[in-house]
Design a protein around this motif. Structure first.
Motif, PDB file in Angstrom:
ATOM      1  N   SER A   1      -5.771  -0.742  -5.396  1.00  0.00           N
ATOM      2  CA  SER A   1      -5.303   0.613  -5.431  1.00  0.00           C
ATOM      3  C   SER A   1      -5.917   1.271  -4.394  1.00  0.00           C
ATOM      4  O   SER A   1      -7.185   1.066  -4.149  1.00  0.00           O
ATOM      5  N   GLY A   2      -5.318   2.170  -3.661  1.00  0.00           N
ATOM      6  CA  GLY A   2      -5.891   2.934  -2.674  1.00  0.00           C
ATOM      7  C   GLY A   2      -6.829   4.171  -3.223  1.00  0.00           C
ATOM      8  O   GLY A   2      -7.776   4.225  -2.618  1.00  0.00           O
ATOM      9  N   ALA A   3      -6.474   4.610  -4.376  1.00  0.00           N
ATOM     10  CA  ALA A   3      -7.436   5.471  -5.117  1.00  0.00           C
ATOM     11  C   ALA A   3      -8.814   4.747  -5.622  1.00  0.00           C
ATOM     12  O   ALA A   3      -9.852   5.434  -5.324  1.00  0.00           O
ATOM     13  N   VAL A   4      -8.693   3.452  -5.995  1.00  0.00           N
ATOM     14  CA  VAL A   4      -9.915   2.991  -6.506  1.00  0.00           C
ATOM     15  C   VAL A   4     -10.871   2.678  -5.139  1.00  0.00           C
ATOM     16  O   VAL A   4     -11.952   2.897  -5.361  1.00  0.00           O
TER      17      VAL A   4
ATOM     18  N   ILE B   1      -2.130  -7.376  -1.036  1.00  0.00           N
ATOM     19  CA  ILE B   1      -3.250  -7.209  -1.864  1.00  0.00           C
ATOM     20  C   ILE B   1      -4.544  -7.537  -1.057  1.00  0.00           C
ATOM     21  O   ILE B   1      -5.393  -6.793  -1.135  1.00  0.00           O
ATOM     22  N   LEU B   2      -4.390  -8.723  -0.520  1.00  0.00           N
ATOM     23  CA  LEU B   2      -5.556  -9.174   0.385  1.00  0.00           C
ATOM     24  C   LEU B   2      -5.875  -8.285   1.395  1.00  0.00           C
ATOM     25  O   LEU B   2      -7.097  -8.084   1.534  1.00  0.00           O
ATOM     26  N   LEU B   3      -4.934  -7.883   2.309  1.00  0.00           N
ATOM     27  CA  LEU B   3      -5.423  -6.748   3.303  1.00  0.00           C
ATOM     28  C   LEU B   3      -5.877  -5.633   2.558  1.00  0.00           C
ATOM     29  O   LEU B   3      -6.831  -5.124   3.383  1.00  0.00           O
TER      30      LEU B   3
ATOM     31  N   ALA C   1       3.778   7.099   0.976  1.00  0.00           N
ATOM     32  CA  ALA C   1       5.084   6.695   1.612  1.00  0.00           C
ATOM     33  C   ALA C   1       5.480   5.277   2.072  1.00  0.00           C
ATOM     34  O   ALA C   1       6.493   4.499   1.841  1.00  0.00           O
ATOM     35  N   ALA C   2       4.151   4.569   2.648  1.00  0.00           N
ATOM     36  CA  ALA C   2       4.091   3.647   3.269  1.00  0.00           C
ATOM     37  C   ALA C   2       4.353   2.288   1.949  1.00  0.00           C
ATOM     38  O   ALA C   2       5.128   1.619   1.970  1.00  0.00           O
TER      39      ALA C   2
ATOM     40  N   ILE D   1      -8.263  -3.082   5.142  1.00  0.00           N
ATOM     41  CA  ILE D   1      -7.401  -2.821   6.203  1.00  0.00           C
ATOM     42  C   ILE D   1      -6.390  -1.709   5.750  1.00  0.00           C
ATOM     43  O   ILE D   1      -6.127  -1.180   4.752  1.00  0.00           O
ATOM     44  N   ASN D   2      -6.243  -0.676   6.695  1.00  0.00           N
ATOM     45  CA  ASN D   2      -5.126   0.621   6.773  1.00  0.00           C
ATOM     46  C   ASN D   2      -3.972   0.114   5.974  1.00  0.00           C
ATOM     47  O   ASN D   2      -3.399  -0.886   6.489  1.00  0.00           O
ATOM     48  N   ILE D   3      -3.641   0.668   4.853  1.00  0.00           N
ATOM     49  CA  ILE D   3      -2.336   0.531   4.139  1.00  0.00           C
ATOM     50  C   ILE D   3      -1.010   0.386   4.797  1.00  0.00           C
ATOM     51  O   ILE D   3      -0.168  -0.356   4.440  1.00  0.00           O
ATOM     52  N   LEU D   4      -0.929   1.302   6.035  1.00  0.00           N
ATOM     53  CA  LEU D   4       0.220   1.410   6.635  1.00  0.00           C
ATOM     54  C   LEU D   4       0.480   0.084   7.455  1.00  0.00           C
ATOM     55  O   LEU D   4       1.357  -0.828   7.552  1.00  0.00           O
ATOM     56  N   LEU D   5      -0.683  -0.606   7.954  1.00  0.00           N
ATOM     57  CA  LEU D   5      -0.620  -1.645   8.849  1.00  0.00           C
ATOM     58  C   LEU D   5      -0.508  -2.939   7.999  1.00  0.00           C
ATOM     59  O   LEU D   5       0.529  -3.719   8.075  1.00  0.00           O
ATOM     60  N   ALA D   6      -0.994  -2.693   6.730  1.00  0.00           N
ATOM     61  CA  ALA D   6      -0.786  -3.929   5.506  1.00  0.00           C
ATOM     62  C   ALA D   6       0.496  -4.030   5.266  1.00  0.00           C
ATOM     63  O   ALA D   6       1.087  -4.999   5.203  1.00  0.00           O
TER      64      ALA D   6
END
Length: 453
Positions: A409-412, A15-17, A320-321, A22-27
């Protein structure tokens, strides 16, 4: 104890990252490392088994749904290139008037997403047009963003029957249902979300006017306004613009209608049992109709389709991540204790479904990710408890669209980044229309299903 602490720390880290951009895949990769090591999962199993290829693995999901993501994104790109998406927006605007800007934004986004246009394409379509509308109607940008979120990310995503959304297809594929399962309950939820959501936005607009809150321009507005249709630009009529969407929906409906009429054929059975492939085919029919109807769609068609493919890859990888994150989480003892607690709650099964789907989607900040994890890990338990597959399909879908829109949320984050907004400025309204009201709608559906079951 250490494993449970690691589970909480890993989730908090994700959540923090995400909130820090931060890129969600890296997070996800960092977070699953923490979760895996604290739960004594071998590192080879973390990165080479559970995350990529497990039942809820990232690549397992991507492989199953790649075609649907690609076809949806290509359809969205071709709709934009043909000016049909803009034709829908401008056609509805001319008929309703600028004073109904918030309603226009919701309706256009709903129509486009219900027809299969991916959310990110809808955002990029509506924002340039919205700059002019916001200026003329003097609407705060935070409210316009919330109207986009209401139309594109709530009832057409999880509630309305027949939509080729990834959420509807995930439920159908896992439960053996079709895209219209629990349709009446879906319509009820959609009415609640759209009705209460628009009432809230209109009341907030009146309150903003009373408090002297006005539209304030932003540097991004000027950039996006240049992408809006010119006043002298010839756009397709509203009727012509919606035809590709109608084609998609009719193709999805056709096998079910024929089946209800008592007809049978191998292709009808195939269509009703293969929601990924049939929905993808319906979207390709929409692409073909754009090609036939609109000359701009035929100009550099393959380049446009290629851009659609590019559009699909990032959302697919991000989704997918998140699902791969869940694929590691469900291997922990803490998750199994949590799942057991959810299932054994002293409440009716449908209310337990509501809590389960909501909480898992909140953990992953993704309705599709949470729904996939729910379907692979908990859905069989509810089926054994006597919940019908059709009701489970719709209730779980609607419930998954509640806590999925938490701040990470990525969309938000994508919507705020696009419009130059901050969480402090705009998240309250997003929370109301995409979290609070969908939760209310899900509870209404649970009550109705329990009353009429």
């Amino acid at each position: 104890m250490i494993g449970n602490i690691g589970l909480v720390v890993g989730l908090a880290l994700l959540i923090l990252l995400a909130l820090r951009g931060i890129n969600i895949l890296l997070a996800v990769l960092i977070s699953i490392l923490v979760i895996g090591l604290t739960n004594a999962i071998p590192i080879t199993d973390i990165f080479l088994k559970h995350f990529p290829f497990g039942p809820s693995g990232a690549f397992s999901f991507a492989g199953n749904f790649l075609l649907l993501f690609l076809c949806g994104a290509v359809f969205g790109r071709v709709m934009a290139a043909s000016h049909a998406a803009q034709g829908v927006a401008m056609g509805i605007t001319k008929r309703l008037g600028v004073q109904r800007t918030l309603l226009i934004a919701m309706l256009v986004c709903a129509l486009l997403t219900y027809g299969g246009v991916v959310v990110f394409v809808v955002m990029f379509t509506m924002y340039p047009i919205g700059v002019t509308l916001m200026r003329q109607a003097n609407i705060p940008r935070r409210l316009y963003a919330a109207a986009i979120a209401l139309g594109a990310g709530t009832f057409t995503m999880t509630a309305l029957p027949g939509t080729p959304s990834i959420h509807n297809v995930i439920a159908a594929r896992n439960l053996g249902t079709d895209l219209f399962a629990g349709g009446w309950y879906g319509l009820l939820a959609a009415a609640v979300m759209a009705g209460i959501g628009m009432w809230y936005l209109q009341s907030q607009w009146r309150k903003a006017q009373a408090n002297g809150e006005n539209y304030v321009t932003h540097a991004k507005d000027e950039q996006m306004a240049a992408l809006a249709p010119r006043p002298d630009q010839q756009l397709p009529s509203l009727f012509a613009s919606v035809l590709p969407i109608v084609v998609v929906l009719l193709m999805i409906m056709l096998p079910r209608v024929l089946q209800l009429a008592g007809l049978s054929a191998d292709w009808i059975s195939f269509a009703n049992t293969q929601p990924v492939l049939w929905s993808s085919f319906a979207l390709l029919c929409g692409v073909a109709s754009c090609f036939v109807l609109f000359a701009p769609a035929r100009q550099a068609f393959w380049a446009t389709a290629g851009q659609g493919v590019d559009d699909a890859l990032l959302p697919l990888i991000n989704t997918a991540a998140v699902i791969g994150f869940g694929g590691v989480v469900i291997q922990t003892a803490g998750f199994h204790q949590f799942a057991t607690w959810l299932v054994e709650l002293p409440v009716p099964p449908l209310l337990s479904v509501f809590f389960s789907a909501n909480l898992i989607s909140g953990i992953t900040a993704s309705a599709s990710g949470g729904l996939q994890i729910f379907m692979s890990s908990l859905a069989p338990v509810y089926l054994e408890a006597g919940v019908s597959a059709e009701i489970l399909h719709r209730v779980a879908n609607i419930a998954a669209g509640g806590l999925d829109s938490l701040p990470h949320s990525g969309a938000v984050i994508a919507l705020f980044t696009l419009m130059g907004l901050t969480h402090k400025e705009a998240y309250k309204d997003i929370f109301v229309v995409t979290v609070l009201i969908p939760i209310i709608a899900a509870l209404v559906v649970v009550a109705a299903a329990m009353a009429f079951a």
